[in-house]
Design an enzyme around this catalytic site. Structure first.
Site, PDB file in Angstrom:
ATOM      1  N   GLY A 225       0.835  -1.199   0.000  1.00 22.53           N
ATOM      2  CA  GLY A 225       0.000   0.000   0.000  1.00 22.53           C
ATOM      3  C   GLY A 225       0.867   1.245   0.000  1.00 22.53           C
ATOM      4  CB  THR A 226       4.087   1.968   1.725  1.00 26.26           C
ATOM      5  OG1 THR A 226       3.573   1.689   3.026  1.00 26.26           O
ATOM      6  CG2 THR A 226       5.097   3.091   1.798  1.00 26.26           C
TER       7      THR A 226
ATOM      8  CG  ASN B 298      -3.979   4.199   9.825  1.00 22.36           C
ATOM      9  OD1 ASN B 298      -4.328   5.217   9.232  1.00 22.36           O
ATOM     10  ND2 ASN B 298      -2.839   4.113  10.461  1.00 22.36           N
TER      11      ASN B 298
ATOM     12  CD  GLN C 162      -6.424   0.099   7.912  1.00 23.00           C
ATOM     13  OE1 GLN C 162      -7.347  -0.686   8.160  1.00 23.00           O
ATOM     14  NE2 GLN C 162      -5.166  -0.175   8.212  1.00 23.00           N
TER      15      GLN C 162
ATOM     16  CB  SER D  25      -2.282  -2.710   1.157  1.00 24.37           C
ATOM     17  OG  SER D  25      -1.297  -3.593   1.623  1.00 24.37           O
TER      18      SER D  25
ATOM     19  CG  HIS E 145      -0.877  -6.460   4.708  1.00 27.94           C
ATOM     20  ND1 HIS E 145      -0.877  -6.119   6.041  1.00 27.94           N
ATOM     21  CD2 HIS E 145      -0.350  -5.399   4.061  1.00 27.94           C
ATOM     22  CE1 HIS E 145      -0.351  -4.914   6.192  1.00 27.94           C
ATOM     23  NE2 HIS E 145      -0.033  -4.453   5.003  1.00 27.94           N
TER      24      HIS E 145
ATOM     25  CB  THR F  97       9.918 -10.417 -12.044  1.00 23.95           C
ATOM     26  OG1 THR F  97      11.034 -10.246 -12.935  1.00 23.95           O
ATOM     27  CG2 THR F  97       9.186 -11.702 -12.380  1.00 23.95           C
TER      28      THR F  97
ATOM     29  CB  CYS G 110       3.540   2.536  10.807  1.00 22.46           C
ATOM     30  SG  CYS G 110       2.731   1.461   9.658  1.00 22.46           S
TER      31      CYS G 110
HETATM   32  N1  PLP Z   1      -2.335   3.359   4.266  1.00 19.41           N
HETATM   33  C1  PLP Z   1      -3.008   3.033   5.368  1.00 19.41           C
HETATM   34  C2  PLP Z   1      -4.227   3.816   5.749  1.00 19.41           C
HETATM   35  C3  PLP Z   1      -2.587   1.960   6.172  1.00 19.41           C
HETATM   36  O1  PLP Z   1      -3.255   1.645   7.280  1.00 19.41           O
HETATM   37  C4  PLP Z   1      -1.423   1.251   5.785  1.00 19.41           C
HETATM   38  C5  PLP Z   1      -0.907   0.147   6.629  1.00 19.41           C
HETATM   39  O2  PLP Z   1      -1.052   0.150   7.838  1.00 19.41           O
HETATM   40  C6  PLP Z   1      -0.756   1.631   4.601  1.00 19.41           C
HETATM   41  C7  PLP Z   1      -1.247   2.687   3.871  1.00 19.41           C
HETATM   42  C8  PLP Z   1       0.463   0.925   4.137  1.00 19.41           C
HETATM   43  O3  PLP Z   1       0.177  -0.324   3.573  1.00 19.41           O
HETATM   44  P1  PLP Z   1       1.340  -1.415   3.480  1.00 19.41           P
HETATM   45  O4  PLP Z   1       1.492  -1.991   4.842  1.00 19.41           O
HETATM   46  O5  PLP Z   1       0.840  -2.418   2.489  1.00 19.41           O
HETATM   47  O6  PLP Z   1       2.558  -0.705   3.005  1.00 19.41           O
END
Ligand code: PLP
Length: 394
Positions: free
Chosen positions: A72-73, A152, A180, A200, A202, A238, A326
């Site tokens: 997601g990042t 989040n 989220q 994302s 996961h 890849t 995080c």
């Molecule tokens: N954006 C939000 C709102 C999130 O909660 C998170 C992960 O906690 C991310 C982005 C980042 O996703 P990833 O863990 O896949 O990098």
């Protein structure tokens, strides 16, 4: 085996059994590099593209494209930095909110270091961005607005449709971090009107290390990773075929029987929240309850620290978060709660509970008993420590 009472789904979700099955199958059978020329490669690319189409459909995207990313990042970074680099001749001002995930905030900070100007919109005490704040921040050189769909830490849902309308009226494109929101809200990019959207896997019962960026037709981005030109030249590397299959399967899984699942989890969440409000003295809720995803609640508990509660609850096999996953290791107060007007002390006494599909009513009953008990224990320990200090000092 000791049963875990896992209530940290916003941090990451367990992988659904059907996702593991499909991924294992893909790992065994679809091992060829999708970028090759022979038919095994073409078959692998067919699988990747079939997943792409299904994900597009599940996000309500009739047109545009999905670019696979490694998280997601990375999806946030590609949407924001890629857009800024490609459109810098139109202007160098970007608007975001003060409660974004670091994946957005630090992408914006990076852009500031390269000559862009960024406005960080405040939020009200409910944790919502107010549309007027956006309206007042727009400048002639604004090129992009990025506001998250659901937060989040608090679960608060932002008024994305309204924010998009304001931006588009001024000809400004809109990105949303829906990491989220995916799996917790029915996402429809056409109805929302967003130009880019990040997800994302996961966070919705899929594997870690795979995400995606939806990009509307007509939006130009520069890549932020350089290499062999995969993914329409926007994301070299890849392709993670099992991860992509896993993400598609997980999105489908998270949306199946959506209403029933959401209702069950919402009922558990509400029961737990109500019980804590009644049984833990001084406990307050963080964030508005009107627009909130169904699985999350965030509380401040005076007299305890969020970090010590996480450690203490772990002793009873209850797993939750203090602040966001995080930032919780950095021992910094949550920037989200501080933006909502909480003091540092209140923010440091906060806990997030986020539930999901594998929680049972038994989990809820155990948490209802154990959490107030642990709060009392921690508070009593602090009181004893204070008494000792007071006596020692007398
Ligand atoms: N954006 C939000 C709102 C999130 O909660 C998170 C992960 O906690 C991310 C982005 C980042 O996703 P990833 O863990 O896949 O990098």
């Amino acid at each position: 085996m000791v049963e875990h009472i896992y209530m940290d789904y916003n941090s990451t979700t367990p992988i659904a059994p059907v996702v593991i099955e499909k991924m294992a199958d893909a790992m065994k059978k679809i091992y060829a590099n999708p970028s090759g020329l022979h038919h095994l490669s073409r078959d692998a690319m067919d699988v990747v593209n079939s997943s792409r189409e299904k994900i597009m459909n599940m996000l309500g995207a009739g047109e545009g494209r999905i670019v696979y990313t490694g998280s997601g990042t990375e999806s946030d970074n590609l949407g924001i930095i890629g857009f800024a680099r490609s459109n810098k001749n139109k202007g160098r001002h970007i608007i975001t909110s003060s409660i974004e995930h670091p994946g957005v905030l630090n992408a914006c900070k990076y852009l500031e270091s390269t000559g862009f100007d960024v406005t960080y919109l405040p939020v009200n005490s409910n944790g919502e961005v107010e549309p007027e704040a956006l309206e007042n921040s727009i400048r002639k050189d604004t090129i992009l607005v990025s506001v998250m769909y659901a937060n989040n830490e608090t679960g608060v849902i932002q008024p994305i449709k309204e924010l998009v309308e304001i931006s588009h009226r001024k000809g400004i494109e809109f990105h949303t971090d829906a990491v989220q929101a995916a799996g917790k809200l029915r996402i429809d990019v056409k109805n929302l009107g967003v130009d880019m959207l990040s997800i994302s896997a996961h966070k919705f019962y899929g594997p870690k290390g795979v995400g995606a960026l939806y990009i509307r037709d007509g939006i130009n981005l520069d890549p932020i990773i350089y290499g062999g030109g995969h993914e329409f030249g926007l994301r070299s590397g890849t392709l993670n075929v099992p991860g992509i299959v896993g993400m598609e399967t997980a999105l489908d899984y998270s949306m199946k029987n959506f209403d029933d699942g959401a209702l069950r989890i919402r009922t558990y969440r509400d029961e737990l929240e109500r019980h804590f409000l009644e049984s833990i003295k001084g406990l307050t809720l963080n964030g508005g309850v009107k627009n909130r995803v169904f699985n999350t609640f965030n509380v401040t508990i005076p007299g305890v620290k969020g970090g010590e509660m996480v450690v203490m609850l772990e002793l009873y096999n209850i797993f939750v978060s203090s602040g966001s996953a995080c930032s919780s290791k950095k021992k910094k107060p949550s920037h989200v709660l501080i933006s909502m007007g909480l003091t540092e002390k209140e923010s440091n006494s906060s806990l997030r509970f986020s539930l999901g599909k594998f929680n049972t009513h038994d989990d809820v009953e155990k948490a209802k008993q154990l959490v107030p008990y642990v709060v009392e224990r921690v508070r009593n320990t602090h009181a004893r420590d204070c008494n000792k200090v007071a006596k020692g000092g007398a």
